[in-house]
Design an enzyme around this catalytic site. Structure first.
Site, PDB file in Angstrom:
ATOM      1  CG  ASP A  69      -1.637   1.312   1.120  1.00  0.00           C
ATOM      2  OD1 ASP A  69      -1.583   2.208   0.533  1.00  0.00           O
ATOM      3  OD2 ASP A  69      -2.821   1.127   1.964  1.00  0.00           O
ATOM      4  CB  SER A  76      -1.136  12.301 -15.796  1.00  0.00           C
ATOM      5  OG  SER A  76      -2.101  12.372 -16.615  1.00  0.00           O
ATOM      6  CE1 TYR A  98      -4.826  10.589 -11.696  1.00  0.00           C
ATOM      7  CE2 TYR A  98      -5.094  12.100 -13.442  1.00  0.00           C
ATOM      8  CZ  TYR A  98      -4.611  10.859 -12.863  1.00  0.00           C
ATOM      9  OH  TYR A  98      -3.817   9.818 -13.402  1.00  0.00           O
ATOM     10  CE  LYS A 113      -1.195  10.455 -11.598  1.00  0.00           C
ATOM     11  NZ  LYS A 113      -0.154   9.374 -11.492  1.00  0.00           N
TER      12      LYS A 113
HETATM   13  N1  LIG Z   1      -5.212   5.413 -17.679  1.00  0.00           N
HETATM   14  C1  LIG Z   1      -4.763   6.685 -18.090  1.00  0.00           C
HETATM   15  O1  LIG Z   1      -5.476   7.237 -18.966  1.00  0.00           O
HETATM   16  C2  LIG Z   1      -3.677   7.194 -17.240  1.00  0.00           C
HETATM   17  C3  LIG Z   1      -3.262   8.578 -17.820  1.00  0.00           C
HETATM   18  C4  LIG Z   1      -2.054   9.223 -17.310  1.00  0.00           C
HETATM   19  C5  LIG Z   1      -1.614   8.765 -16.198  1.00  0.00           C
HETATM   20  N2  LIG Z   1      -2.073   7.449 -15.586  1.00  0.00           N
HETATM   21  C6  LIG Z   1      -1.241   6.992 -14.281  1.00  0.00           C
HETATM   22  O2  LIG Z   1      -0.784   5.699 -14.699  1.00  0.00           O
HETATM   23  C7  LIG Z   1      -0.796   5.149 -13.489  1.00  0.00           C
HETATM   24  C8  LIG Z   1      -1.570   3.341 -13.800  1.00  0.00           C
HETATM   25  O3  LIG Z   1      -2.817   3.861 -14.124  1.00  0.00           O
HETATM   26  P1  LIG Z   1      -3.580   2.838 -14.708  1.00  0.00           P
HETATM   27  O4  LIG Z   1      -4.254   3.559 -15.897  1.00  0.00           O
HETATM   28  O5  LIG Z   1      -2.756   1.686 -15.453  1.00  0.00           O
HETATM   29  O6  LIG Z   1      -4.663   2.478 -13.723  1.00  0.00           O
HETATM   30  P2  LIG Z   1      -5.083   1.032 -13.263  1.00  0.00           P
HETATM   31  O7  LIG Z   1      -6.276   1.287 -12.380  1.00  0.00           O
HETATM   32  O8  LIG Z   1      -5.310  -0.086 -14.105  1.00  0.00           O
HETATM   33  O9  LIG Z   1      -3.846   0.723 -12.423  1.00  0.00           O
HETATM   34  C9  LIG Z   1      -3.244   1.107 -11.004  1.00  0.00           C
HETATM   35  C10 LIG Z   1      -2.956   0.072 -10.193  1.00  0.00           C
HETATM   36  O10 LIG Z   1      -2.512   0.632  -8.850  1.00  0.00           O
HETATM   37  C11 LIG Z   1      -3.060  -0.103  -7.877  1.00  0.00           C
HETATM   38  N3  LIG Z   1      -3.136   0.602  -6.641  1.00  0.00           N
HETATM   39  C12 LIG Z   1      -4.193   1.561  -6.383  1.00  0.00           C
HETATM   40  N4  LIG Z   1      -3.893   2.166  -5.144  1.00  0.00           N
HETATM   41  C13 LIG Z   1      -2.885   1.581  -4.808  1.00  0.00           C
HETATM   42  C14 LIG Z   1      -2.159   1.479  -3.366  1.00  0.00           C
HETATM   43  N5  LIG Z   1      -2.476   2.565  -2.372  1.00  0.00           N
HETATM   44  N6  LIG Z   1      -1.080   0.771  -3.326  1.00  0.00           N
HETATM   45  C15 LIG Z   1      -0.731  -0.018  -4.124  1.00  0.00           C
HETATM   46  N7  LIG Z   1      -1.173   0.002  -5.365  1.00  0.00           N
HETATM   47  C16 LIG Z   1      -2.382   0.745  -5.659  1.00  0.00           C
HETATM   48  C17 LIG Z   1      -4.236  -0.608  -8.268  1.00  0.00           C
HETATM   49  O11 LIG Z   1      -4.705  -1.859  -7.620  1.00  0.00           O
HETATM   50  C18 LIG Z   1      -4.022  -1.036  -9.712  1.00  0.00           C
HETATM   51  O12 LIG Z   1      -3.661  -2.292 -10.219  1.00  0.00           O
HETATM   52  C19 LIG Z   1      -1.614   5.903 -12.315  1.00  0.00           C
HETATM   53  O13 LIG Z   1      -0.609   6.489 -11.721  1.00  0.00           O
HETATM   54  C20 LIG Z   1      -2.141   6.698 -13.281  1.00  0.00           C
HETATM   55  O14 LIG Z   1      -2.626   8.031 -12.478  1.00  0.00           O
HETATM   56  C21 LIG Z   1      -2.974   6.878 -16.149  1.00  0.00           C
END
Ligand SMILES: NC(=O)c1ccc[n+]([C@@H]2O[C@H](COP(=O)([O-])OP(=O)(O)OC[C@H]3O[C@@H](n4cnc5c(N)ncnc54)[C@H](O)[C@@H]3O)[C@@H](O)[C@H]2O)c1
Length: 261
Positions: free
Chosen positions: A63, A143, A156, A160
């Site tokens: 976590d 992001s 959010y 970021k």
């Molecule tokens: N999807 C998008 O469009 C996008 C765009 C820009 C940035 N991001 C960033 O990319 C990263 C990955 O996101 P994603 O899109 O793959 O989403 P996702 O939800 O598929 O993956 C996020 C993962 O983080 C884990 N997680 C959440 N809270 C947690 C905690 N407290 N401790 C440990 N693990 C935890 C979740 O269980 C999940 O597996 C994030 O930081 C997100 O902000 C995503």
């Protein structure tokens, strides 16, 4: 192709989306992958896939809001594979809320994972990098929301922007020790996170149909399609490898051409 063989690479948020794609790809490159996530079951599946494909991997529960948990994750990596070379602070959560409705609880929920989690991750990894005699790579997932503010995602976006700021601060603080800190900034990526954001738009009455917010945002990419998690693998591989050794403090936009700065 950058050489990642025998590098120990810890990835938080490795159970899903972008983190899982990076874990699988760098595992196939020959790195030792520690797939860390709040969901151990899902992280274990990713580690098992890497091993089934002939790679080297372990799964660990973390976590990222909890320092002891991050420490245990990193020490597990060192105990299992002998050292720590790269930490991807990638775990994150999103929440859609109209600007005037964001509560203090919402703020802490999002920023504790996305910003505080990255700070603690970098701090604890740096202690291990120092113990190893210096060097080491910190790679944070920021992001487009770390470069631009978007109305129903203000908290959010703040989290970021904080990632971008801390990446720069860490780069300045630890460069002389050979420790680099960089970030990459995805755009609109088809993952579980966007399902949550899209649902939030509908719940807030901002959109009407499923994927409307996703499609509208993704239409802003000049390359003409939304991102897939695999679109972030190239930048992740570059930042994890010696090819990026002379780069630090940067936050690279890899968004299909959405934000130009
Ligand atoms: N999807 C998008 O469009 C996008 C765009 C820009 C940035 N991001 C960033 O990319 C990263 C990955 O996101 P994603 O899109 O793959 O989403 P996702 O939800 O598929 O993956 C996020 C993962 O983080 C884990 N997680 C959440 N809270 C947690 C905690 N407290 N401790 C440990 N693990 C935890 C979740 O269980 C999940 O597996 C994030 O930081 C997100 O902000 C995503």
């Amino acid at each position: 192709m950058p050489d990642l063989r025998n590098k120990t690479i810890v990835i938080t948020g490795a159970a899903g989306g972008i983190g899982a794609a990076i874990a699988r790809a760098l595992g196939a490159d020959g790195a030792h992958i520690v797939a860390a996530d709040i969901s151990l079951d899902a992280a274990s599946k990713v580690a098992d896939e890497i091993k089934a494909a002939g790679g080297s991997a372990a799964a660990v529960a973390v976590d990222v809001r909890d320092r002891a948990s991050i420490r245990a994750m990193l020490e597990h990596a060192v105990a299992t594979f002998g050292r720590l070379d790269v930490l991807f602070n990638n775990a994150g959560i999103a929440q859609t809320r109209p600007f005037l409705e964001i509560t203090e609880e919402d703020w802490h929920r999002v920023t504790d994972v996305n910003a505080l989690g990255v700070l603690i991750g970098m701090q604890e990894a740096i202690k291990i990098f120092r113990r190893q005699g210096g060097g080491g790579k910190l790679i944070n997932t920021a992001s487009i929301a770390g470069k631009q503010g978007y109305e129903p995602l203000a908290h959010y976006c703040a989290s970021k922007f904080a990632v971008v700021a801390m990446t720069q601060a860490a780069a300045r603080a630890f460069g002389k020790e050979g420790i680099t800190a960089n970030a990459f900034c995805p755009g609109v990526v088809a993952t579980g996170m966007w399902k949550t954001i899209d649902q939030g738009f509908r719940d807030s009455g901002l959109t009407n149909r499923e994927n409307e917010a996703f499609d509208t945002f993704a239409a802003g990419a000049v390359l003409g399609r939304p991102s897939r998690p695999d679109d972030l693998v190239g930048v992740a591989r570059f930042l994890a490898s010696a090819d990026s050794d002379f780069m630090t403090g940067q936050s690279l936009l890899v968004d299909g051409g959405m934000v130009f700065v």
